[in-house]
Motif scaffolding. Sequence first.
Motif, PDB file in Angstrom:
ATOM      1  N   LYS A 131      -4.635   3.091   4.837  1.00 34.29           N
ATOM      2  CA  LYS A 131      -4.604   2.213   6.016  1.00 34.29           C
ATOM      3  C   LYS A 131      -4.948   0.773   5.641  1.00 34.29           C
ATOM      4  O   LYS A 131      -4.392  -0.177   6.197  1.00 34.29           O
ATOM      5  N   ARG A 132      -5.870   0.614   4.703  1.00 31.80           N
ATOM      6  CA  ARG A 132      -6.268  -0.720   4.268  1.00 31.80           C
ATOM      7  C   ARG A 132      -5.139  -1.452   3.567  1.00 31.80           C
ATOM      8  O   ARG A 132      -4.943  -2.667   3.766  1.00 31.80           O
ATOM      9  N   MET A 133      -4.379  -0.733   2.771  1.00 32.22           N
ATOM     10  CA  MET A 133      -3.365  -1.370   1.940  1.00 32.22           C
ATOM     11  C   MET A 133      -2.126  -1.823   2.712  1.00 32.22           C
ATOM     12  O   MET A 133      -1.517  -2.838   2.377  1.00 32.22           O
ATOM     13  N   CYS A 134      -1.743  -1.053   3.717  1.00 34.62           N
ATOM     14  CA  CYS A 134      -0.433  -1.241   4.342  1.00 34.62           C
ATOM     15  C   CYS A 134      -0.406  -2.413   5.322  1.00 34.62           C
ATOM     16  O   CYS A 134      -1.277  -2.540   6.189  1.00 34.62           O
ATOM     17  N   GLN A 135       0.613  -3.258   5.184  1.00 32.54           N
ATOM     18  CA  GLN A 135       0.891  -4.326   6.141  1.00 32.54           C
ATOM     19  C   GLN A 135       2.169  -3.934   6.876  1.00 32.54           C
ATOM     20  O   GLN A 135       3.275  -4.037   6.336  1.00 32.54           O
ATOM     21  N   TRP A 136       2.004  -3.442   8.090  1.00 33.34           N
ATOM     22  CA  TRP A 136       3.100  -2.835   8.834  1.00 33.34           C
ATOM     23  C   TRP A 136       4.088  -3.880   9.338  1.00 33.34           C
ATOM     24  O   TRP A 136       3.711  -5.011   9.659  1.00 33.34           O
ATOM     25  N   GLU A 137       5.348  -3.486   9.408  1.00 31.43           N
ATOM     26  CA  GLU A 137       6.406  -4.368   9.882  1.00 31.43           C
ATOM     27  C   GLU A 137       7.340  -3.620  10.824  1.00 31.43           C
ATOM     28  O   GLU A 137       7.315  -2.389  10.903  1.00 31.43           O
ATOM     29  N   ASN A 138       8.168  -4.378  11.525  1.00 27.93           N
ATOM     30  CA  ASN A 138       9.198  -3.820  12.413  1.00 27.93           C
ATOM     31  C   ASN A 138       8.625  -2.842  13.448  1.00 27.93           C
ATOM     32  O   ASN A 138       9.262  -1.842  13.795  1.00 27.93           O
ATOM     33  N   GLY A 139       7.441  -3.162  13.936  1.00 33.16           N
ATOM     34  CA  GLY A 139       6.846  -2.365  14.996  1.00 33.16           C
ATOM     35  C   GLY A 139       6.168  -1.086  14.546  1.00 33.16           C
ATOM     36  O   GLY A 139       5.625  -0.342  15.372  1.00 33.16           O
ATOM     37  N   HIS A 140       6.170  -0.811  13.248  1.00 31.54           N
ATOM     38  CA  HIS A 140       5.545   0.409  12.734  1.00 31.54           C
ATOM     39  C   HIS A 140       4.027   0.243  12.657  1.00 31.54           C
ATOM     40  O   HIS A 140       3.523  -0.830  12.307  1.00 31.54           O
ATOM     41  N   THR A 141       3.329   1.309  12.963  1.00 37.74           N
ATOM     42  CA  THR A 141       1.875   1.350  12.795  1.00 37.74           C
ATOM     43  C   THR A 141       1.459   2.525  11.924  1.00 37.74           C
ATOM     44  O   THR A 141       0.278   2.708  11.630  1.00 37.74           O
ATOM     45  N   THR A 142       2.412   3.327  11.511  1.00 36.75           N
ATOM     46  CA  THR A 142       2.212   4.417  10.561  1.00 36.75           C
ATOM     47  C   THR A 142       3.557   4.744   9.938  1.00 36.75           C
ATOM     48  O   THR A 142       4.584   4.172  10.321  1.00 36.75           O
ATOM     49  N   ARG A 176      18.071   2.228   7.447  1.00 32.68           N
ATOM     50  CA  ARG A 176      17.606   1.411   6.328  1.00 32.68           C
ATOM     51  C   ARG A 176      16.642   0.392   6.897  1.00 32.68           C
ATOM     52  O   ARG A 176      17.046  -0.666   7.371  1.00 32.68           O
ATOM     53  N   GLU A 177      15.370   0.696   6.845  1.00 31.30           N
ATOM     54  CA  GLU A 177      14.407  -0.143   7.546  1.00 31.30           C
ATOM     55  C   GLU A 177      13.120  -0.279   6.749  1.00 31.30           C
ATOM     56  O   GLU A 177      12.591   0.705   6.229  1.00 31.30           O
ATOM     57  N   ARG A 178      12.637  -1.503   6.644  1.00 24.84           N
ATOM     58  CA  ARG A 178      11.349  -1.722   6.006  1.00 24.84           C
ATOM     59  C   ARG A 178      10.244  -1.273   6.956  1.00 24.84           C
ATOM     60  O   ARG A 178      10.205  -1.683   8.119  1.00 24.84           O
ATOM     61  N   VAL A 179       9.334  -0.459   6.429  1.00 23.65           N
ATOM     62  CA  VAL A 179       8.224   0.068   7.223  1.00 23.65           C
ATOM     63  C   VAL A 179       6.973  -0.769   7.020  1.00 23.65           C
ATOM     64  O   VAL A 179       6.278  -1.130   7.971  1.00 23.65           O
ATOM     65  N   CYS A 180       6.680  -1.102   5.780  1.00 22.64           N
ATOM     66  CA  CYS A 180       5.491  -1.881   5.470  1.00 22.64           C
ATOM     67  C   CYS A 180       5.601  -2.411   4.055  1.00 22.64           C
ATOM     68  O   CYS A 180       6.530  -2.060   3.310  1.00 22.64           O
ATOM     69  N   THR A 181       4.657  -3.228   3.667  1.00 22.82           N
ATOM     70  CA  THR A 181       4.543  -3.688   2.283  1.00 22.82           C
ATOM     71  C   THR A 181       3.095  -3.517   1.847  1.00 22.82           C
ATOM     72  O   THR A 181       2.176  -3.465   2.667  1.00 22.82           O
ATOM     73  N   ILE A 182       2.904  -3.422   0.531  1.00 24.07           N
ATOM     74  CA  ILE A 182       1.559  -3.375  -0.032  1.00 24.07           C
ATOM     75  C   ILE A 182       1.534  -4.256  -1.278  1.00 24.07           C
ATOM     76  O   ILE A 182       2.550  -4.422  -1.962  1.00 24.07           O
ATOM     77  N   ALA A 183       0.381  -4.823  -1.564  1.00 22.88           N
ATOM     78  CA  ALA A 183       0.204  -5.581  -2.792  1.00 22.88           C
ATOM     79  C   ALA A 183      -0.007  -4.608  -3.941  1.00 22.88           C
ATOM     80  O   ALA A 183      -0.732  -3.616  -3.802  1.00 22.88           O
ATOM     81  N   ARG A 184       0.634  -4.875  -5.068  1.00 18.64           N
ATOM     82  CA  ARG A 184       0.469  -4.001  -6.221  1.00 18.64           C
ATOM     83  C   ARG A 184      -0.960  -4.053  -6.721  1.00 18.64           C
ATOM     84  O   ARG A 184      -1.534  -5.130  -6.908  1.00 18.64           O
ATOM     85  N   ALA A 185      -1.542  -2.913  -6.945  1.00 20.31           N
ATOM     86  CA  ALA A 185      -2.895  -2.849  -7.493  1.00 20.31           C
ATOM     87  C   ALA A 185      -2.906  -3.349  -8.929  1.00 20.31           C
ATOM     88  O   ALA A 185      -3.838  -4.027  -9.362  1.00 20.31           O
ATOM     89  N   SER A 186      -1.848  -3.036  -9.666  1.00 30.26           N
ATOM     90  CA  SER A 186      -1.702  -3.477 -11.057  1.00 30.26           C
ATOM     91  C   SER A 186      -0.308  -4.052 -11.215  1.00 30.26           C
ATOM     92  O   SER A 186       0.641  -3.301 -11.490  1.00 30.26           O
ATOM     93  N   PRO A 187      -0.125  -5.367 -11.002  1.00 27.78           N
ATOM     94  CA  PRO A 187       1.199  -5.982 -11.148  1.00 27.78           C
ATOM     95  C   PRO A 187       1.779  -5.696 -12.525  1.00 27.78           C
ATOM     96  O   PRO A 187       1.045  -5.384 -13.471  1.00 27.78           O
ATOM     97  N   PRO A 188       3.112  -5.786 -12.662  1.00 28.46           N
ATOM     98  CA  PRO A 188       3.773  -5.452 -13.928  1.00 28.46           C
ATOM     99  C   PRO A 188       3.174  -6.197 -15.107  1.00 28.46           C
ATOM    100  O   PRO A 188       2.895  -7.387 -15.045  1.00 28.46           O
ATOM    101  N   LYS A 189       2.955  -5.443 -16.192  1.00 27.06           N
ATOM    102  CA  LYS A 189       2.454  -6.021 -17.434  1.00 27.06           C
ATOM    103  C   LYS A 189       3.444  -5.708 -18.542  1.00 27.06           C
ATOM    104  O   LYS A 189       4.575  -5.306 -18.286  1.00 27.06           O
TER     105      LYS A 189
END
Length: 416
Positions: free
Chosen positions: A309-320, A351-364
Amino acid sequence: MTKHSGSSMHRVPSSGAVEHGYPSGHLGHLTAHEEQALVDFKTLLEEKSLYQPGSPPSHDDATLLRFLRARKFVPEDAYVQFSETEHFRKANQIEVLYDTIDIDSYEASRKLYPRFTGRRDKRGIPIYVFQIRHLDSHAVSKYEKSMETTYSRAKTDGKTPPKLLRLFALYENLTRFVQPLSSECVDRPHPDTPITLSTNIVDISHVSLRMFWNLKAHMQAASQLATAHYPETLDRIFIIGAPMFFSTVWGWIKRWFDPVTVSKIFILPEHDVLPVLTTFMHIKDIPKSYGGELEWDFFDEPAWDDEVKRMCQWENGHTTFPQGPLYWRPIDDGKRLECVAVGTKDATDRRERVCTIARASPPKSTEVTLVSTTVSQTDDAPEGEETFATPLEKPVVIGGEGPTANVAALPTAESN
């Protein structure tokens, strides 16, 4: 308590029975031999036109390591299984299947297979529950009848039964949605190591011998295909509610799995269910029906934990997260992930975006990390026993005089 007999039986004393216990053999925890095997495996696959390096590569290291672990880090053996899997995926258009599967058909399949609780064990591995009693003849007959209608646009090889192809859509959800989401959770040991496993509670209470027999062919085919094409996605499997006749059933069930998978199976008598589960899981993440605190029943949607729940930034009206197939894909140069809901509803693509999250470990760098296998996680753990710790508690030693010492007997791998 389940009744067992015979000289081929022995007790599983600890999680050390698992040959490649997490995180051993996973990214960030490779020996020199394993690191070289991964390099050689990539070279072999590239020569065979089955792997393309790059940013991103055609297959990530975590996926390649699943095949290597399944074949004891012998690149040539892993290549055979990997190439067969790639052929199977192309012949049955598995990605098209997942993208275009009818959402109602997908949800119907979820009712007959292990379901994700929305929670993770103490190592951060997702917890699934499978209640076999729901696979009665009426439910299975209704499910098989639904196969008569088209449920995706994928073309198949004509050999694999449609009901098993639906199962593969669920495995795609595990590897493309649940495991990547679990990998981004940082409230776990080894947060830089991708999660590629699942922990399973298999409830066989209220199941008759006749029901087991009727399900034999279906479960055997499902187990063998999953082992062949989704290797090393199962970690510990806790079997609970075993009836008195289960030793007979186990005699043919164990033949469906390789010896390493058999070593991961724990048959728990009733009095050991909660003591053993709480060794591996927090009580708040164990369903109430098994003595825990989680308000979750088998047909419920996942009960998402606070970290998700902490990680997710909901979009397009989604809350879960909505029902149906979902997967993650990188955005913003790999610094973030977006969750995409796919599938079809009334023949219309979703085809719908539900949410985004920040990568815990960005590509290395794509280089793997070498670690010494001689370094223990704790200084006082007895030799041969596995330990792990969460950020908020002291290390827990698995084995010895702990509750898993009372786990019911299982056949040895040598007795297969």
